[in-house]
Design an enzyme around this catalytic site. Structure first.
Site, PDB file in Angstrom:
ATOM      1  CG  PHE A   6      -1.764  56.784  14.969  1.00  0.00           C
ATOM      2  CD1 PHE A   6      -2.618  57.823  14.650  1.00  0.00           C
ATOM      3  CD2 PHE A   6      -2.197  55.483  14.789  1.00  0.00           C
ATOM      4  CE1 PHE A   6      -3.890  57.572  14.153  1.00  0.00           C
ATOM      5  CE2 PHE A   6      -3.463  55.219  14.294  1.00  0.00           C
ATOM      6  CZ  PHE A   6      -4.312  56.268  13.980  1.00  0.00           C
TER       7      PHE A   6
ATOM      8  CG  HIS B 125     -18.978  57.483  11.735  1.00  0.00           C
ATOM      9  ND1 HIS B 125     -19.573  58.645  11.913  1.00  0.00           N
ATOM     10  CD2 HIS B 125     -18.066  57.529  12.652  1.00  0.00           C
ATOM     11  CE1 HIS B 125     -19.050  59.354  12.879  1.00  0.00           C
ATOM     12  NE2 HIS B 125     -18.107  58.662  13.358  1.00  0.00           N
TER      13      HIS B 125
ATOM     14  CB  VAL C 226     -12.006  54.673  15.316  1.00  0.00           C
ATOM     15  CG1 VAL C 226     -13.147  54.791  14.316  1.00  0.00           C
ATOM     16  CG2 VAL C 226     -11.445  56.044  15.662  1.00  0.00           C
TER      17      VAL C 226
ATOM     18  CB  ALA D 164     -10.702  59.369  17.147  1.00  0.00           C
ATOM     19  CE1 TYR D 165     -13.257  64.209  10.597  1.00  0.00           C
ATOM     20  CE2 TYR D 165     -13.798  66.156  11.888  1.00  0.00           C
ATOM     21  CZ  TYR D 165     -13.573  65.552  10.665  1.00  0.00           C
ATOM     22  OH  TYR D 165     -13.666  66.286   9.518  1.00  0.00           O
TER      23      TYR D 165
END
Length: 157
Positions: free
Chosen positions: A114, A89, A82, A57-58
């Protein structure tokens, strides 16, 4: 009084779906929901849908930025999961994914929906990927299409 409101039917829309591989057992359900919604409800053709897989996802905001900058797409749907763990984190990844995707939408002036689940546990993620709480991938896809149509209406007004 003029009221502008987008519809979800967008048969000519070109849509990129950026999906994280991490937590793929959840994300694949989000993807199935998104593709089903795009094709069945939005009437988007197969050839107008591009799927891009990121490690996690980052990485979604950077990929979304590149997709937006390519000018090949009318909207981007970002999908991932997530799940909170025992460290900080979760906050870093969820926060950066959220703010990064929002920044892409604002900077590139393109809808970036999103569809990243941010949950306390795996059960909540499963519920939001097609069971009790619906499919958030499908919801994100429909949001993207509605925004494509709404922006077209605003530009034409």
């Amino acid at each position: 009084m003029k009221v502008l409101e987008g519809s979800v039917a967008a048969p000519n829309a070109k849509v990129a779906v950026a999906i994280a591989r991490f937590n793929s057992f959840i994300n694949e359900s989000l993807l199935e929901g998104a593709i089903d919604a795009l094709k069945r409800i939005g009437q988007v053709k197969d050839e107008n849908i591009t799927i891009v897989r990121t490690p996690g996802a980052y990485e979604l905001p950077l990929v979304a930025r590149r997709l937006a900058e390519s000018k090949k797409f009318d909207a981007i749907v970002a999908l991932g999961t997530v799940i909170r763990g025992g460290t900080a984190h979760f906050e870093y990844v969820a926060g950066e994914a959220s703010s990064g995707l929002g920044k892409v939408a604002m900077d590139a002036e393109i809808p970036v929906a999103f569809g990243v689940l941010t949950t306390e546990n795996i059960e909540q993620a499963i519920e939001r990927a097609g069971t009790k709480a619906g499919n958030k991938g499908a919801e994100a896809a429909l949001t993207a299409l509605e925004m494509v149509n709404l922006i077209q209406q605003i530009d034409a007004a």
